[in-house]
Structure formats: structure tokens, C-alpha cells
Write a protein that holds these residues in place. Structure first.
Motif, mmCIF file in Angstrom:
data_model
loop_
_atom_site.group_PDB
_atom_site.id
_atom_site.type_symbol
_atom_site.label_atom_id
_atom_site.label_comp_id
_atom_site.label_asym_id
_atom_site.label_seq_id
_atom_site.Cartn_x
_atom_site.Cartn_y
_atom_site.Cartn_z
ATOM 1 N N ALA A 1 0.839 -1.244 -0.083
ATOM 2 C CA ALA A 1 0.172 -0.187 -0.101
ATOM 3 C C ALA A 1 0.745 1.243 0.163
ATOM 4 C CB ALA A 1 -0.980 -0.044 1.150
ATOM 5 N N SER A 2 0.297 2.404 -0.797
ATOM 6 C CA SER A 2 1.135 3.547 -0.596
ATOM 7 C C SER A 2 0.681 4.473 0.559
ATOM 8 C CB SER A 2 0.752 4.230 -1.782
ATOM 9 O OG SER A 2 -0.629 4.588 -2.058
ATOM 10 N N GLY A 3 1.365 5.414 0.929
ATOM 11 C CA GLY A 3 1.279 6.133 2.016
ATOM 12 C C GLY A 3 2.260 7.508 2.008
ATOM 13 N N PHE A 4 1.924 8.258 2.878
ATOM 14 C CA PHE A 4 2.817 9.460 3.126
ATOM 15 C C PHE A 4 3.034 9.917 4.564
ATOM 16 C CE2 PHE A 4 -1.396 11.180 2.726
ATOM 17 C CZ PHE A 4 -1.197 12.228 3.211
ATOM 18 N N GLY A 16 16.942 35.534 17.628
ATOM 19 C CA GLY A 16 15.921 35.942 17.154
ATOM 20 C C GLY A 16 16.250 36.344 15.884
ATOM 21 N N ILE A 17 17.772 36.291 15.644
ATOM 22 C CA ILE A 17 18.100 36.937 14.241
ATOM 23 C C ILE A 17 18.074 35.913 13.150
ATOM 24 C CG2 ILE A 17 20.212 37.579 12.963
ATOM 25 C CD1 ILE A 17 21.160 38.708 15.797
ATOM 26 N N LYS A 18 18.189 34.657 13.217
ATOM 27 C CA LYS A 18 18.086 33.592 12.148
ATOM 28 C C LYS A 18 16.967 32.655 12.269
ATOM 29 C CE LYS A 18 19.505 30.534 9.201
ATOM 30 N NZ LYS A 18 18.481 30.270 8.377
ATOM 31 N N TRP A 19 16.231 32.786 11.403
ATOM 32 C CA TRP A 19 15.115 31.743 11.185
ATOM 33 C C TRP A 19 14.984 31.410 9.822
ATOM 34 C CZ3 TRP A 19 10.402 32.600 8.743
ATOM 35 C CH2 TRP A 19 10.287 33.778 8.088
ATOM 36 N N SER A 20 14.040 30.157 9.800
ATOM 37 C CA SER A 20 13.732 29.455 8.484
ATOM 38 C C SER A 20 12.795 28.745 8.622
ATOM 39 C CB SER A 20 14.964 28.556 7.993
ATOM 40 O OG SER A 20 15.077 27.683 9.129
ATOM 41 N N ALA A 21 12.056 28.378 7.495
ATOM 42 C CA ALA A 21 10.870 27.613 7.349
ATOM 43 C C ALA A 21 11.076 26.624 6.329
ATOM 44 C CB ALA A 21 9.745 28.621 6.774
ATOM 45 N N PHE A 22 10.258 25.457 6.833
ATOM 46 C CA PHE A 22 10.565 24.266 5.823
ATOM 47 C C PHE A 22 9.394 23.339 6.035
ATOM 48 C CE2 PHE A 22 11.307 22.614 10.012
ATOM 49 C CZ PHE A 22 10.773 21.403 9.930
ATOM 50 N N VAL A 23 9.147 22.587 4.829
ATOM 51 C CA VAL A 23 8.216 21.533 4.707
ATOM 52 C C VAL A 23 8.847 20.406 4.155
ATOM 53 C CG1 VAL A 23 7.477 22.491 2.200
ATOM 54 C CG2 VAL A 23 6.020 21.110 3.822
ATOM 55 N N GLN A 24 8.532 19.124 4.365
ATOM 56 C CA GLN A 24 8.949 17.782 4.134
ATOM 57 C C GLN A 24 7.906 16.808 3.909
ATOM 58 O OE1 GLN A 24 12.809 16.599 5.501
ATOM 59 N NE2 GLN A 24 11.936 14.723 6.047
ATOM 60 N N ASP A 25 7.981 16.074 2.887
ATOM 61 C CA ASP A 25 6.968 14.903 2.762
ATOM 62 C C ASP A 25 7.638 13.608 2.321
ATOM 63 O OD1 ASP A 25 4.842 13.272 1.834
ATOM 64 O OD2 ASP A 25 4.087 14.568 0.426
ATOM 65 N N ASN A 26 7.503 12.686 3.003
ATOM 66 C CA ASN A 26 7.703 11.351 2.924
ATOM 67 C C ASN A 26 6.774 10.577 2.250
ATOM 68 O OD1 ASN A 26 10.270 11.880 4.039
ATOM 69 N ND2 ASN A 26 9.758 11.504 6.118
ATOM 70 N N TRP A 27 6.901 10.205 1.070
ATOM 71 C CA TRP A 27 5.637 9.488 0.248
ATOM 72 C C TRP A 27 6.182 8.043 -0.391
ATOM 73 C CZ3 TRP A 27 4.539 10.502 -5.551
ATOM 74 C CH2 TRP A 27 3.384 9.685 -5.834
ATOM 75 N N ARG A 28 5.488 7.092 -0.043
ATOM 76 C CA ARG A 28 5.640 5.641 -0.227
ATOM 77 C C ARG A 28 4.736 5.594 -1.577
ATOM 78 N NH1 ARG A 28 4.985 -0.016 2.830
ATOM 79 N NH2 ARG A 28 5.901 -1.374 1.352
ATOM 80 N N ALA A 29 5.346 5.860 -2.852
ATOM 81 C CA ALA A 29 4.638 5.922 -4.093
ATOM 82 C C ALA A 29 4.121 4.434 -4.506
ATOM 83 C CB ALA A 29 5.706 6.467 -5.370
ATOM 84 N N SER A 30 5.029 3.453 -4.076
ATOM 85 C CA SER A 30 4.598 2.066 -4.501
ATOM 86 C C SER A 30 5.035 1.110 -3.500
ATOM 87 C CB SER A 30 4.950 1.939 -5.810
ATOM 88 O OG SER A 30 6.436 1.527 -5.954
ATOM 89 N N PRO A 31 4.955 -0.179 -3.675
ATOM 90 C CA PRO A 31 5.690 -1.072 -2.479
ATOM 91 C C PRO A 31 7.033 -1.336 -2.552
ATOM 92 C CG PRO A 31 3.645 -1.871 -3.438
ATOM 93 C CD PRO A 31 4.001 -0.843 -4.020
ATOM 94 N N TYR A 101 14.610 2.636 -3.754
ATOM 95 C CA TYR A 101 14.162 1.905 -4.632
ATOM 96 C C TYR A 101 14.502 0.196 -4.494
ATOM 97 C CZ TYR A 101 11.934 -0.121 -9.035
ATOM 98 O OH TYR A 101 11.446 -0.728 -10.105
ATOM 99 N N LYS A 102 13.537 -0.482 -4.367
ATOM 100 C CA LYS A 102 13.857 -1.979 -4.065
ATOM 101 C C LYS A 102 14.118 -2.416 -5.575
ATOM 102 C CE LYS A 102 10.661 -4.717 -2.749
ATOM 103 N NZ LYS A 102 9.489 -5.563 -1.932
ATOM 104 N N LEU A 103 15.048 -3.151 -5.873
ATOM 105 C CA LEU A 103 15.253 -3.540 -7.442
ATOM 106 C C LEU A 103 14.971 -4.910 -7.428
ATOM 107 C CD1 LEU A 103 18.864 -2.055 -8.104
ATOM 108 C CD2 LEU A 103 16.686 -1.324 -8.982
ATOM 109 N N THR A 104 15.129 -5.902 -6.466
ATOM 110 C CA THR A 104 14.698 -7.206 -6.548
ATOM 111 C C THR A 104 13.555 -7.673 -5.874
ATOM 112 O OG1 THR A 104 16.247 -7.743 -4.802
ATOM 113 C CG2 THR A 104 17.027 -7.670 -7.053
#
Length: 223
Positions: A1-4, A16-31, A101-104
Motif C-alpha cells: 500500500a502507498s502512504g505518506f 531571534g536573528i536567524k530563522w527559516s521555514a521548511f516543509v517535507q513529505d515522505n511518500w511511499r509511491a509504491s511497494p 527503490y527496491k530492485l529485486t
């Protein structure tokens, strides 16, 4: 099953001088395939001094704020000299991507890889001596002088203690020449950035044994 699986947030350091924003997505596109995609925003906001004592060096330009300053030495607030001595840069976008990626079918052989951009803000200690410039806390480099009277033997009046102290001097203050700029940042400063990429082939040979062949690359800019 796929998932994310998703994550994101905003980071700020204690100053308070340095800041950053981020977004990240881990997605299991296929088995057999898992993807990881991320995007980070690392804006650079120039460090400013509370009393506007940051200098700029622009050859041929004359300070309006301190008309007696030597040509080329501008101070924060002068036309063309930003308050932080450098211009802020908000376009630091840092993408990154990875995959497995699982090759075998037996799951013992896999191909993995990734690439990304990584920004490094300047340490605050880099700005420690920037304000050590006339007329606030000037630095003087004198050679071939008499140690008993270094300033007199150089033909200049001693700047101590008149040119040092917590108060910002008036615009008509005189400048003792020669003026030294010990440290300064370029107007269009860019944060250091590293690009990295890698590719790895892995094969499980037996319990506790793994064979790997990998390539890693990187390139640094604005260092």
C-alpha cells in the motif's frame, strides 16, 4: 500500500536573528519506491547595530551623514549604505529530494539517492569588529613611529579618548587620518551554500553482510 508522512515548521534561534521555514513529505509511491521531497526557506536578514554604526566601503562616494569622512567610507543611513552594512537576501530557497527503490523481489538489493541545497548563515562573531571604524571606535595602523609618542611622531593628533565612547558623535566630527577599516562585508553579501548529491547501490549478501557501491558529490559557493 502507498502512504505518506508530512512534516514542517519554523525554526528560530535564541537571538531571534536567524530563522527559516521548511516543509517535507515522505511518500511511499509504491511497494518498491519511497520518495522524500523537501523545501526550505533560509532568508538572510542583515545584522544591524542599534546605533547605526555599520560602515560601507564604496569607492568614490562621499558620506552625507559624516561629510568629513574620507571618500569611500559611508556609514549606515547614507545613500547606498543599508543599515546592516549589507542588503538582506530573501531568495534563499533550498530544495532537497531523495528516493529508495527496491530492485529485486527478495528485498535484498536497493538503489538509493538524493540531492539538496544547504545554506549556512554567517556567525554573529563575523560582525564583531565591523563597527570598529571611525568615528565610533576607530582602528589605526601606524608604522615607523616613536613608541613614546606614536601619534605625534606620525603627524596626527591622538584620537583618544575623544573618538571613543558610547555616544554617537555629531555629523561635523573630524576624522583622524589615515582611517582603517578592519573588517567589512560586501554590499550584496550571499550566504554560503552547499549543493550535495549521492547515489548508492546496496546488496545484502548474507546475515550481517552488506555490499555497497556509492557516489557522493558536493559543490560549495559563496564561501
Amino acid at each position: 500500500a502507498s502512504g505518506f508522512q508530512q512534516s514542517g515548521g519554523i525554526y528560530m534561534d535564541l537571538t531571534g536573528i536567524k530563522w527559516s521555514a521548511f516543509v517535507q513529505d515522505n511518500w511511499r509511491a509504491s511497494p518498491t519506491l519511497t520518495l522524500q521531497v523537501g523545501l526550505r526557506w533560509d532568508p538572510y536578514f542583515a545584522y544591524e547595530d542599534s546605533k547605526n554604526r555599520m560602515p560601507c566601503f564604496i569607492p568614490g562616494k562621499q558620506s552625507v551623514r559624516y561629510p568629513n569622512a574620507p571618500t569611500g567610507l559611508l556609514l549606515a543611513g547614507d545613500p547606498g549604505c543599508p543599515l546592516g552594512s549589507t542588503y538582506s537576501n530573501l531568495s534563499n530557497i533550498a530544495p532537497r529530494v531523495g528516493f529508495a527503490y527496491k530492485l529485486t523481489q527478495d528485498g535484498k538489493t536497493s538503489l538509493r539517492g538524493g540531492a539538496g541545497f544547504y545554506y549556512m548563515p554567517p556567525e554573529t562573531v563575523a560582525m564583531e569588529d565591523v563597527v570598529a571604524v571611525a568615528p565610533f571606535a576607530p582602528t589605526f595602523n601606524l608604522v615607523d613611529v616613536d613608541f613614546a609618542d606614536p601619534y605625534g611622531s606620525a603627524g596626527i593628533v591622538s584620537p583618544f579618548p575623544a573618538e571613543f565612547g558610547p555616544n554617537v558623535p555629531p555629523s561635523n566630527t573630524p576624522f583622524t587620518l589615515p582611517v582603517a577599516i578592519g573588517q567589512i562585508m560586501p554590499l550584496h553579501y550571499r550566504m554560503a551554500v552547499t549543493q550535495t548529491w549521492n547515489l548508492m547501490l546496496q546488496r545484502q549478501l548474507a546475515d550481517g553482510w552488506l555490499l555497497s557501491a556509492a557516489y557522493f558529490g558536493n559543490k560549495a559557493s559563496h564561501i
